[in-house]
Design a protein around this motif. Structure first.
Motif: not given
Length: 194
Positions: A143-149
């Motif tokens: 929950e402390d990692i956001m991946i956005n493309y």
């Protein structure tokens, strides 16, 4: 490369022979890279190729270099996770570039949350896969990692920035690792730019 060839030729060339550069331009047309590689190896009979600028262009020429047993020097950072006997990878890979940056942010900035923002493309996806696994090995929670493309040419940065700000508002120090590339990384200055 042309400068280096001139310098080597001024020293007498290589094994007593002058080096002859052959320059082709695939015009950033990824499928054309393989055609030009074949031309360089079969028609011009070059000894080595120095080039390609993107992961997709490199991947498109790999079968040609393998089939014709040519040598490619790939000078750009790459995502790693590839080894080909006909290619010298001379650019930095994530373990040489992205992981040291993450280590610095963990140790010196005490980052606890992570945004891995990238273009929807080979290098960002592979680098972020490596970084996500690395962060988890450092006990960073899912929950402390956001991946956005975002796609090439992306322009709706207000929404993207709002999403990142929202993610970063959890009260934990948040770091952003960007692998955004192409024309989406160009910021045009205008009245709305601050």
């Amino acid at each position: 490369m042309l400068m280096l060839i001139d310098e080597q030729n001024a020293k007498g060339g290589l094994q007593g022979k002058k080096l002859e550069p052959v320059v082709v331009d695939p015009a950033s047309n990824w499928p054309l890279f393989a055609e030009k590689a074949r031309e360089l190896l079969e028609v011009y009979e070059v000894s080595a190729v120095f080039g390609n600028w993107t992961s997709v262009s490199r991947k498109s020429v790999l079968p040609v270099f393998e089939e014709l047993n040519g040598i490619l020097f790939y000078p750009v950072q790459c995502e790693g996770e590839e080894s080909q006997r006909n290619v010298f990878y001379t650019g930095a890979a994530p373990n040489q570039q992205a992981i040291p940056a993450v280590d610095y942010l963990l140790e010196n900035e005490e980052a606890e949350r992570w945004v891995l923002a990238g273009t929807d493309y080979v290098y960002p996806r592979t680098t972020n896969k490596i970084l996500e696994a690395y962060l988890k090995s450092k006990r960073v929670a899912d929950e402390d990692i956001m991946i956005n493309y975002t796609p090439f040419g992306h322009g709706d940065w207000q929404t993207t920035v709002a999403d990142i700000k929202s993610f970063g508002s959890a009260g934990k120090k948040t770091a952003v690792v960007s692998t955004i590339n192409g024309d989406a990384s160009i910021l045009e200055k205008g009245p709305e730019t601050r």
